[in-house]
Design an enzyme around this catalytic site. Structure first.
Site, PDB file in Angstrom:
ATOM      1  N   ASP A   1      -8.972  -2.072   1.018  1.00 29.36           N
ATOM      2  CA  ASP A   1      -8.368  -3.000   0.646  1.00 29.36           C
ATOM      3  C   ASP A   1      -7.719  -1.634   0.367  1.00 29.36           C
ATOM      4  O   ASP A   1      -8.092   0.361  -0.208  1.00 29.36           O
ATOM      5  CB  ASP A   1      -8.584  -3.184  -1.311  1.00 29.36           C
TER       6      ASP A   1
ATOM      7  N   GLN B   1      -3.049 -13.393  -8.783  1.00 33.26           N
ATOM      8  CA  GLN B   1      -2.457 -12.883  -7.193  1.00 33.26           C
ATOM      9  C   GLN B   1      -1.315 -12.224  -7.092  1.00 33.26           C
ATOM     10  O   GLN B   1      -0.461 -12.666  -7.249  1.00 33.26           O
ATOM     11  CB  GLN B   1      -3.193 -14.952  -6.722  1.00 33.26           C
TER      12      GLN B   1
ATOM     13  N   HIS C   1      -8.255 -14.171  -0.197  1.00 32.71           N
ATOM     14  CA  HIS C   1      -9.040 -12.828   0.458  1.00 32.71           C
ATOM     15  C   HIS C   1     -10.275 -13.080  -0.947  1.00 32.71           C
ATOM     16  O   HIS C   1      -9.729 -13.213  -2.690  1.00 32.71           O
ATOM     17  CB  HIS C   1      -8.401 -12.203   0.277  1.00 32.71           C
ATOM     18  N   PHE C   2     -11.187 -12.127  -0.595  1.00 30.57           N
ATOM     19  CA  PHE C   2     -13.097 -12.221  -1.082  1.00 30.57           C
ATOM     20  C   PHE C   2     -12.284 -10.927  -2.011  1.00 30.57           C
ATOM     21  O   PHE C   2     -12.272  -9.596  -0.329  1.00 30.57           O
ATOM     22  CB  PHE C   2     -13.729 -12.501  -0.902  1.00 30.57           C
ATOM     23  N   HIS C   3     -12.477 -10.109  -2.939  1.00 30.82           N
ATOM     24  CA  HIS C   3     -12.909  -8.511  -3.025  1.00 30.82           C
ATOM     25  C   HIS C   3     -13.803  -8.328  -3.490  1.00 30.82           C
ATOM     26  O   HIS C   3     -14.494  -8.849  -4.243  1.00 30.82           O
ATOM     27  CB  HIS C   3     -11.687  -8.208  -3.938  1.00 30.82           C
TER      28      HIS C   3
HETATM   29  P1  AMP Z   1      -4.280 -10.155  -4.974  1.00 24.45           P
HETATM   30  O1  AMP Z   1      -4.017  -9.862  -6.736  1.00 24.45           O
HETATM   31  O2  AMP Z   1      -6.398 -10.307  -5.396  1.00 24.45           O
HETATM   32  O3  AMP Z   1      -4.133 -10.734  -4.662  1.00 24.45           O
HETATM   33  O4  AMP Z   1      -5.027  -8.654  -4.301  1.00 24.45           O
HETATM   34  C1  AMP Z   1      -3.716  -8.264  -3.018  1.00 24.45           C
HETATM   35  C2  AMP Z   1      -4.916  -6.888  -3.234  1.00 24.45           C
HETATM   36  O5  AMP Z   1      -4.068  -6.296  -1.904  1.00 24.45           O
HETATM   37  C3  AMP Z   1      -4.432  -5.524  -3.729  1.00 24.45           C
HETATM   38  O6  AMP Z   1      -6.536  -5.387  -4.078  1.00 24.45           O
HETATM   39  C4  AMP Z   1      -4.262  -4.999  -3.133  1.00 24.45           C
HETATM   40  O7  AMP Z   1      -3.986  -2.713  -3.404  1.00 24.45           O
HETATM   41  C5  AMP Z   1      -4.302  -4.914  -1.536  1.00 24.45           C
HETATM   42  N1  AMP Z   1      -3.299  -5.131  -0.417  1.00 24.45           N
HETATM   43  C6  AMP Z   1      -1.826  -4.759  -0.817  1.00 24.45           C
HETATM   44  N2  AMP Z   1      -1.344  -4.425   0.644  1.00 24.45           N
HETATM   45  C7  AMP Z   1      -2.331  -4.337   1.083  1.00 24.45           C
HETATM   46  C8  AMP Z   1      -2.397  -3.974   2.816  1.00 24.45           C
HETATM   47  N3  AMP Z   1      -1.526  -3.827   3.124  1.00 24.45           N
HETATM   48  N4  AMP Z   1      -3.570  -3.843   3.216  1.00 24.45           N
HETATM   49  C9  AMP Z   1      -4.848  -3.502   2.629  1.00 24.45           C
HETATM   50  N5  AMP Z   1      -4.517  -4.303   0.688  1.00 24.45           N
HETATM   51  C10 AMP Z   1      -3.588  -4.123   0.401  1.00 24.45           C
END
Ligand code: AMP
Length: 144
Positions: free
Chosen positions: A35, A98, A104-106
């Site tokens: 991330d 989101q 995606h899974f964090h």
């Molecule tokens: P969500 O809010 O669960 O949709 O999280 C999206 C996640 O994607 C966030 O933690 C961002 O920091 C991450 N993110 C956004 N753009 C990128 C990217 N280009 N590469 C890696 N992570 C990203």
């Protein structure tokens, strides 16, 4: 109400190789990468390759492929970062937090007394992400 999958989302672009990422694991069905705005060092995202917006539209067969990889990454993260715990998070639709609409899974290493940084907070330095990806790949290589 089910929302459509947008094939122009940023993780779809990452899967196509149109946008760079720090990969830590890949197989036929899944990809895991750092991330860029980590909430703690070693924050990884695990995604299916099949287009899925989130848990609400995903095929259970896709989830059955992704969850073992989430576990694999969680174990590697525990080793690589000597984590006290591993936080796994997953958000569905904007009201739930989101921001990228590809499932995606964090996977986030946690340490006692170290607060989580904000969700989608500060961009991490590329060299730090590369070093943390390398630590995870090394831990995965050690895993049985
Ligand atoms: P969500 O809010 O669960 O949709 O999280 C999206 C996640 O994607 C966030 O933690 C961002 O920091 C991450 N993110 C956004 N753009 C990128 C990217 N280009 N590469 C890696 N992570 C990203």
């Amino acid at each position: 109400m089910s929302m459509a999958y947008d094939p122009g989302n940023i993780f779809a672009k990452i899967l196509k190789g149109d946008i760079p990422s720090h990969g830590v694991y890949e197989d036929e069905d899944t990809y895991a990468f750092m991330d860029v705005m980590p909430q703690a060092p070693g924050h990884v995202l695990v995604i299916p390759k099949v287009p899925s917006r989130n848990m609400l539209d995903a095929d259970p067969a896709v989830l059955a492929k992704v969850i073992p990889v989430v576990q694999k990454i969680a174990r590697a993260a525990q080793d690589a970062f000597e984590a006290d715990g591993i936080f796994i998070a997953q958000f569905n639709e904007p009201a739930a937090g989101q921001t990228v609409f590809h499932l995606h899974f964090h996977v986030i290493p946690r340490h006692e007394d170290q607060p989580l940084r904000p969700h989608t907070g500060k961009m991490e330095d590329g060299a730090v992400l590369a070093a943390n990806a390398e630590k995870l790949r090394a831990a995965l290589a050690q895993a049985v």
